[in-house]
Design a protein around this motif. Sequence first.
Motif, PDB file in Angstrom:
ATOM      1  N   ASP A   1       0.839  -1.206   0.000  1.00  0.00           N
ATOM      2  CA  ASP A   1       0.000   0.000   0.000  1.00  0.00           C
ATOM      3  C   ASP A   1       0.872   1.252   0.000  1.00  0.00           C
ATOM      4  O   ASP A   1       1.951   1.272   0.593  1.00  0.00           O
ATOM      5  CB  ASP A   1      -0.895   0.020   1.241  1.00  0.00           C
ATOM      6  CG  ASP A   1      -2.063  -0.949   1.076  1.00  0.00           C
ATOM      7  OD1 ASP A   1      -2.302  -1.391  -0.056  1.00  0.00           O
ATOM      8  OD2 ASP A   1      -2.703  -1.264   2.100  1.00  0.00           O
TER       9      ASP A   1
ATOM     10  N   GLU B   1       1.443   7.285   3.171  1.00  0.00           N
ATOM     11  CA  GLU B   1       0.944   8.646   2.973  1.00  0.00           C
ATOM     12  C   GLU B   1       1.991   9.678   3.386  1.00  0.00           C
ATOM     13  O   GLU B   1       2.558   9.606   4.483  1.00  0.00           O
ATOM     14  CB  GLU B   1      -0.336   8.885   3.777  1.00  0.00           C
ATOM     15  CG  GLU B   1      -0.881  10.295   3.543  1.00  0.00           C
ATOM     16  CD  GLU B   1      -2.137  10.605   4.355  1.00  0.00           C
ATOM     17  OE1 GLU B   1      -2.700   9.689   4.980  1.00  0.00           O
ATOM     18  OE2 GLU B   1      -2.543  11.787   4.375  1.00  0.00           O
TER      19      GLU B   1
ATOM     20  N   THR C   1       2.209  13.066   4.715  1.00  0.00           N
ATOM     21  CA  THR C   1       1.344  14.053   5.356  1.00  0.00           C
ATOM     22  C   THR C   1       2.003  15.427   5.313  1.00  0.00           C
ATOM     23  O   THR C   1       3.194  15.560   4.991  1.00  0.00           O
ATOM     24  CB  THR C   1       1.113  13.676   6.825  1.00  0.00           C
ATOM     25  OG1 THR C   1       2.388  13.661   7.482  1.00  0.00           O
ATOM     26  CG2 THR C   1       0.472  12.297   6.948  1.00  0.00           C
TER      27      THR C   1
ATOM     28  N   VAL D   1       4.525   6.710  -3.091  1.00  0.00           N
ATOM     29  CA  VAL D   1       3.746   7.230  -1.961  1.00  0.00           C
ATOM     30  C   VAL D   1       2.443   7.855  -2.463  1.00  0.00           C
ATOM     31  O   VAL D   1       2.197   7.930  -3.669  1.00  0.00           O
ATOM     32  CB  VAL D   1       4.561   8.303  -1.191  1.00  0.00           C
ATOM     33  CG1 VAL D   1       5.868   7.720  -0.662  1.00  0.00           C
ATOM     34  CG2 VAL D   1       4.843   9.517  -2.094  1.00  0.00           C
ATOM     35  N   LYS D   2       1.636   8.341  -1.504  1.00  0.00           N
ATOM     36  CA  LYS D   2       0.426   9.074  -1.891  1.00  0.00           C
ATOM     37  C   LYS D   2       0.294  10.323  -1.032  1.00  0.00           C
ATOM     38  O   LYS D   2       0.854  10.404   0.080  1.00  0.00           O
ATOM     39  CB  LYS D   2      -0.823   8.205  -1.691  1.00  0.00           C
ATOM     40  CG  LYS D   2      -1.155   7.923  -0.223  1.00  0.00           C
ATOM     41  CD  LYS D   2      -2.454   7.146  -0.095  1.00  0.00           C
ATOM     42  CE  LYS D   2      -2.736   6.832   1.376  1.00  0.00           C
ATOM     43  NZ  LYS D   2      -3.873   5.915   1.567  1.00  0.00           N
ATOM     44  N   VAL D   3      -0.425  11.308  -1.562  1.00  0.00           N
ATOM     45  CA  VAL D   3      -0.889  12.428  -0.754  1.00  0.00           C
ATOM     46  C   VAL D   3      -2.409  12.446  -0.880  1.00  0.00           C
ATOM     47  O   VAL D   3      -2.965  12.072  -1.923  1.00  0.00           O
ATOM     48  CB  VAL D   3      -0.285  13.784  -1.192  1.00  0.00           C
ATOM     49  CG1 VAL D   3       1.200  13.833  -0.887  1.00  0.00           C
ATOM     50  CG2 VAL D   3      -0.545  14.062  -2.653  1.00  0.00           C
ATOM     51  N   VAL D   4      -3.072  12.846   0.198  1.00  0.00           N
ATOM     52  CA  VAL D   4      -4.528  12.798   0.262  1.00  0.00           C
ATOM     53  C   VAL D   4      -5.098  14.212   0.181  1.00  0.00           C
ATOM     54  O   VAL D   4      -4.592  15.130   0.836  1.00  0.00           O
ATOM     55  CB  VAL D   4      -4.971  12.089   1.566  1.00  0.00           C
ATOM     56  CG1 VAL D   4      -6.491  12.135   1.717  1.00  0.00           C
ATOM     57  CG2 VAL D   4      -4.487  10.646   1.552  1.00  0.00           C
TER      58      VAL D   4
ATOM     59  N   GLU E   1      -6.809  11.890  -4.163  1.00  0.00           N
ATOM     60  CA  GLU E   1      -5.521  11.276  -3.861  1.00  0.00           C
ATOM     61  C   GLU E   1      -4.637  11.379  -5.106  1.00  0.00           C
ATOM     62  O   GLU E   1      -5.119  11.259  -6.226  1.00  0.00           O
ATOM     63  CB  GLU E   1      -5.763   9.798  -3.515  1.00  0.00           C
ATOM     64  CG  GLU E   1      -4.594   9.056  -2.934  1.00  0.00           C
ATOM     65  CD  GLU E   1      -5.034   7.676  -2.419  1.00  0.00           C
ATOM     66  OE1 GLU E   1      -5.882   7.617  -1.505  1.00  0.00           O
ATOM     67  OE2 GLU E   1      -4.537   6.666  -2.950  1.00  0.00           O
TER      68      GLU E   1
ATOM     69  N   ARG F   1      -0.897   9.676  -6.311  1.00  0.00           N
ATOM     70  CA  ARG F   1       0.229   8.791  -5.981  1.00  0.00           C
ATOM     71  C   ARG F   1       1.377   9.032  -6.951  1.00  0.00           C
ATOM     72  O   ARG F   1       1.187   9.543  -8.058  1.00  0.00           O
ATOM     73  CB  ARG F   1      -0.147   7.299  -6.106  1.00  0.00           C
ATOM     74  CG  ARG F   1      -1.304   6.803  -5.306  1.00  0.00           C
ATOM     75  CD  ARG F   1      -2.595   6.895  -6.099  1.00  0.00           C
ATOM     76  NE  ARG F   1      -3.689   6.167  -5.458  1.00  0.00           N
ATOM     77  CZ  ARG F   1      -4.299   5.129  -6.024  1.00  0.00           C
ATOM     78  NH1 ARG F   1      -3.933   4.677  -7.209  1.00  0.00           N
ATOM     79  NH2 ARG F   1      -5.288   4.524  -5.403  1.00  0.00           N
TER      80      ARG F   1
END
Length: 508
Positions: free
Chosen positions: A322, A325, A327, A345-348, A453, A455
């Motif tokens: 997964d 995140e 942050t 990675v991801k940012v929300v 989101e 990624r």
Amino acid sequence: MLRSQRSLLSRIALLAVIAAVPAAHGCSSSALPLLDRPTGIRVDIATPVAPDLPSSPANRYPITFRPEEAKTFQIDVTVIDAQGNPRTSFDGREAWVRLQMAPGQIVDVVGPAGVNDPDVVGANVHLKNGQIKGVKVVVIGAYGDSRLVAQDVGFVPAAPNTVAQCQNGIDDDGNGLADYPVDPGCYFLNDDSEGPGTAAYGVSPTIYYAFPRIHDVQGGTSPSRFVSKQVEILGDDTKRMVVTSITNDGMYVTDIDGPATGFNSLFVYNFNAPYGVRACDKLTRLAGNVSNFFGFTELGTPGWATTAWISDERSGPCPIPDFPEITDALAAANATMQPYSSALVKVVNPTIGTHFGPKKVENSLPSDGASNCDLNGDGVVGFSSTKSGFSDLEKACNDACSADESCSEWNNFQGRGTVKIKFGVSNGLLFFDPGQIPTFDVLSLVGPNKFAEIRGTLRVFLGPTPAFTLQSRCADDVVYVGQDPTTIKDAKHACVHPRVGADAEGTN
Ligand SMILES: [Ca+2]
Ligand SMILES: [Ca+2]
Ligand SMILES: [Ca+2]
Ligand SMILES: [Ca+2]
């Protein structure tokens, strides 16, 4: 290592063998094929000094760069003749040999007479009748299959408070060249012989250290220790190195079993897209040269071996984990971001600020649709006083845009294709590079509530702010507010393409 050994071998005049491996290492000289035997000098490891046990391929010393964890090896160095016997004529004031750990670093050498042994200067030892016994060599920074190397480089350390041959203004050996660095026989300024040495050369039996992991190379334990070094990183079922992204000039790889402290991802620069490699493939071996470009660690001139991922049905789920995140708290400092360098990675809920567009900025105040700081229209944003096109007004404009979390300078976007994104209550900032999504229409996506989101892989370039750029891999990496949930792909499926047909064999 092997390559440099061979090139040296081709220049070597002396013939001999490396022999006599210590019983402690549990192997013997007959194990080495004749052609692989370096010639000229025998380096015998009497034993690693207690409490260390001998290493083996299955029992490797850990990598360390800490002097307090250095290992000491006691060695005998013998210059030998064509029959493998000690070359007793290697004697007198020029009979010095230089020691090296390859790879690794010698931090101390102690001769048989103790710390003030006159037959030891730095990593150089003085032989008598072709031999010196009981030399203790203290080593850090070794990794992989390492060896102690001895070579007659023609360096004769000058006695303290004397003028060495290589700085006396005289062509001592009559070759038409005088002193360091003009005479190639001068190794250093304090070389007391203009002679080039015999080039006699030899290596010890292998000393087995752990192979580095991506974590080590990326600086997780010891910043920059591997920069400019050639490394080999091995992967297996307990150290799974997974390809997360293919770019037009390389690939991103993550050791998904690496330490929880991060630093487990690495960009492999290949000049071209790596042929036959895809996201989800596992690397069993990755080798190359480590470099650091403005804070971005990468592996160049790479070589690798892969286990291809075919499909869910044939290979099981893609091993990409997964997306962690990023942050706003993490993004607040480069130090907290570095462990994620090159990671997927991801940012929300990120937002592209509205202070973005082709209109010129007025009074150094970026505003909606206006982030163009090329105020005089000469094609250059003149923020650098050392470059042409410099303008105080344009610099002020550019500085104002840099300081504005809603502003992405228009010309920078035109040139690099990146825009600033902000996220979280404290406005974490990254650059976002949608360049691998040809249909992405940035100008229609500024303002809040557009993205659920985003990624991508993280690249760092220290200098501009923010330093980190999120590079999406394909359209799957951008999830929009209100998007049909059934079309949102998870980490094991986003930008992942199963192999079909003949391509199933494709690996490199
Ligand atoms: Ca010399
Ligand atoms: Ca001289
Ligand atoms: Ca000379
Ligand atoms: Ca301009």
